[in-house]
Motif scaffolding. Structure first.
Motif, PDB file in Angstrom:
ATOM      1  N   HIS A   1      19.280 -26.403   3.049  1.00  0.00           N
ATOM      2  CA  HIS A   1      18.739 -27.534   2.299  1.00  0.00           C
ATOM      3  C   HIS A   1      19.875 -28.514   2.067  1.00  0.00           C
TER       4      HIS A   1
ATOM      5  N   ARG B   1      20.045 -26.712  12.061  1.00  0.00           N
ATOM      6  CA  ARG B   1      18.686 -26.169  12.163  1.00  0.00           C
ATOM      7  C   ARG B   1      18.315 -25.852  13.611  1.00  0.00           C
TER       8      ARG B   1
ATOM      9  N   ASN C   1      14.351 -22.512   7.419  1.00  0.00           N
ATOM     10  CA  ASN C   1      15.040 -23.570   8.170  1.00  0.00           C
ATOM     11  C   ASN C   1      16.529 -23.673   7.829  1.00  0.00           C
TER      12      ASN C   1
ATOM     13  N   HIS D   1       8.006 -30.828  -5.273  1.00  0.00           N
ATOM     14  CA  HIS D   1       7.059 -30.360  -4.250  1.00  0.00           C
ATOM     15  C   HIS D   1       5.918 -29.528  -4.844  1.00  0.00           C
TER      16      HIS D   1
ATOM     17  N   ILE E   1       9.827 -24.044   9.951  1.00  0.00           N
ATOM     18  CA  ILE E   1       9.981 -25.078   8.932  1.00  0.00           C
ATOM     19  C   ILE E   1      10.250 -24.460   7.560  1.00  0.00           C
ATOM     20  N   ASP E   2       9.797 -23.227   7.343  1.00  0.00           N
ATOM     21  CA  ASP E   2      10.077 -22.542   6.071  1.00  0.00           C
ATOM     22  C   ASP E   2      11.474 -21.912   6.099  1.00  0.00           C
TER      23      ASP E   2
ATOM     24  N   LYS F   1      20.168 -21.084   3.080  1.00  0.00           N
ATOM     25  CA  LYS F   1      18.961 -20.360   2.644  1.00  0.00           C
ATOM     26  C   LYS F   1      19.027 -18.881   3.044  1.00  0.00           C
TER      27      LYS F   1
ATOM     28  N   THR G   1      13.936 -31.373   9.419  1.00  0.00           N
ATOM     29  CA  THR G   1      13.416 -30.284   8.578  1.00  0.00           C
ATOM     30  C   THR G   1      12.779 -29.186   9.421  1.00  0.00           C
TER      31      THR G   1
ATOM     32  N   TYR H   1      12.627 -27.132  -6.894  1.00  0.00           N
ATOM     33  CA  TYR H   1      11.693 -27.783  -5.971  1.00  0.00           C
ATOM     34  C   TYR H   1      10.499 -28.400  -6.703  1.00  0.00           C
TER      35      TYR H   1
ATOM     36  N   LEU I   1       7.324 -21.738  -0.085  1.00  0.00           N
ATOM     37  CA  LEU I   1       8.715 -22.188  -0.207  1.00  0.00           C
ATOM     38  C   LEU I   1       9.441 -21.408  -1.296  1.00  0.00           C
TER      39      LEU I   1
ATOM     40  N   ARG J   1       2.504 -29.706  -3.372  1.00  0.00           N
ATOM     41  CA  ARG J   1       2.383 -29.614  -1.905  1.00  0.00           C
ATOM     42  C   ARG J   1       1.833 -28.246  -1.518  1.00  0.00           C
TER      43      ARG J   1
ATOM     44  N   PHE K   1       2.708 -26.216   0.677  1.00  0.00           N
ATOM     45  CA  PHE K   1       3.711 -25.222   1.068  1.00  0.00           C
ATOM     46  C   PHE K   1       4.563 -24.740  -0.106  1.00  0.00           C
TER      47      PHE K   1
HETATM   48  P1  CMP Z   1      14.089 -28.391   2.071  1.00  0.00           P
HETATM   49  O1  CMP Z   1      15.022 -29.455   2.527  1.00  0.00           O
HETATM   50  O2  CMP Z   1      14.685 -27.207   1.403  1.00  0.00           O
HETATM   51  O3  CMP Z   1      13.010 -29.051   1.081  1.00  0.00           O
HETATM   52  C1  CMP Z   1      11.719 -28.499   0.916  1.00  0.00           C
HETATM   53  C2  CMP Z   1      11.403 -27.430   1.922  1.00  0.00           C
HETATM   54  O4  CMP Z   1      10.025 -27.136   2.079  1.00  0.00           O
HETATM   55  C3  CMP Z   1      11.856 -27.872   3.293  1.00  0.00           C
HETATM   56  O5  CMP Z   1      13.266 -27.866   3.353  1.00  0.00           O
HETATM   57  C4  CMP Z   1      11.133 -26.853   4.179  1.00  0.00           C
HETATM   58  O6  CMP Z   1      11.874 -25.644   4.360  1.00  0.00           O
HETATM   59  C5  CMP Z   1       9.887 -26.505   3.354  1.00  0.00           C
HETATM   60  N1  CMP Z   1       8.649 -26.969   3.988  1.00  0.00           N
HETATM   61  C6  CMP Z   1       7.648 -26.184   4.415  1.00  0.00           C
HETATM   62  N2  CMP Z   1       6.666 -26.919   4.930  1.00  0.00           N
HETATM   63  C7  CMP Z   1       7.045 -28.220   4.839  1.00  0.00           C
HETATM   64  C8  CMP Z   1       6.453 -29.464   5.220  1.00  0.00           C
HETATM   65  N3  CMP Z   1       5.250 -29.530   5.797  1.00  0.00           N
HETATM   66  N4  CMP Z   1       7.146 -30.606   4.978  1.00  0.00           N
HETATM   67  C9  CMP Z   1       8.356 -30.565   4.382  1.00  0.00           C
HETATM   68  N5  CMP Z   1       8.967 -29.406   4.002  1.00  0.00           N
HETATM   69  C10 CMP Z   1       8.318 -28.252   4.236  1.00  0.00           C
END
Ligand code: CMP
Length: 140
Positions: A116, A103, A113, A53, A110-111, A10, A92, A50, A62, A56, A58
């Motif tokens: 992927h 990681r 990170n 998601h 978490i953002d 990333k 994650t 994505y 993201l 979601r 986030f």
């Molecule tokens: P990734 O494996 O790239 O898939 C989705 C991404 O969303 C995840 O890694 C994180 O970087 C991001 N993300 C942010 N907040 C969350 C969350 N609460 N749960 C899961 N993924 C999150």
């Protein structure tokens, strides 16, 4: 079984100049890089990648993060590649990632990170095809 999985280094990890360190971890664990490209994702590409998601909370953050700078995208091949790559990445949320994982060592949040990795063999096939035509994947 011999598997393929999609990996993305990333924008945060590219900016930290640790592409090579992360590739070394893949190689030392027996995974082969069989396709690779550096690119800066468009908003449409990131949103499509994505899409699962989309609902979601986030999702917008993201997508903004994933288009904020260049990424390194690769296909990894090896025995049990999907799980092996997930073990190398760690949880994650870097706060939960085991010591010695990518990681734990390189991620800040978490953002942001660092990496992927596909979460299943089924998704791996979809994700590989999303970024690489079959002619750009070099089984070896
Ligand atoms: P990734 O494996 O790239 O898939 C989705 C991404 O969303 C995840 O890694 C994180 O970087 C991001 N993300 C942010 N907040 C969350 C969350 N609460 N749960 C899961 N993924 C999150």
């Amino acid at each position: 079984a011999l598997e393929r999985t999609l990996s993305i280094i990333k924008p945060d990890a590219v900016a930290k100049n640790v592409i090579g360190e992360i590739y070394s971890r893949f190689e030392k664990s027996g995974l082969k890089v069989i396709a690779s490209k550096m690119t800066q994702l468009s908003r449409a590409e990131a949103e499509g990648f994505y899409a699962v998601h989309r609902e979601r909370p986030f999702f917008n953050a993201l997508v903004e993060f994933m288009i904020s700078g260049p990424v390194m995208i690769q296909v990894l091949q090896g025995e049990g590649a999907v799980l092996k790559n997930r073990d190398l990445m760690g949880a994650t949320n870097p706060k939960d990632a085991a010591p010695g994982t990518i990681r734990a060592d390189f991620a800040d949040s978490i953002d942001a990170n660092a990496v992927h990795g596909s979460d299943s063999l089924e998704n791996a096939a979809v994700e590989v095809a999303y970024f690489f035509p079959a002619t750009d994947v070099f089984a070896r």
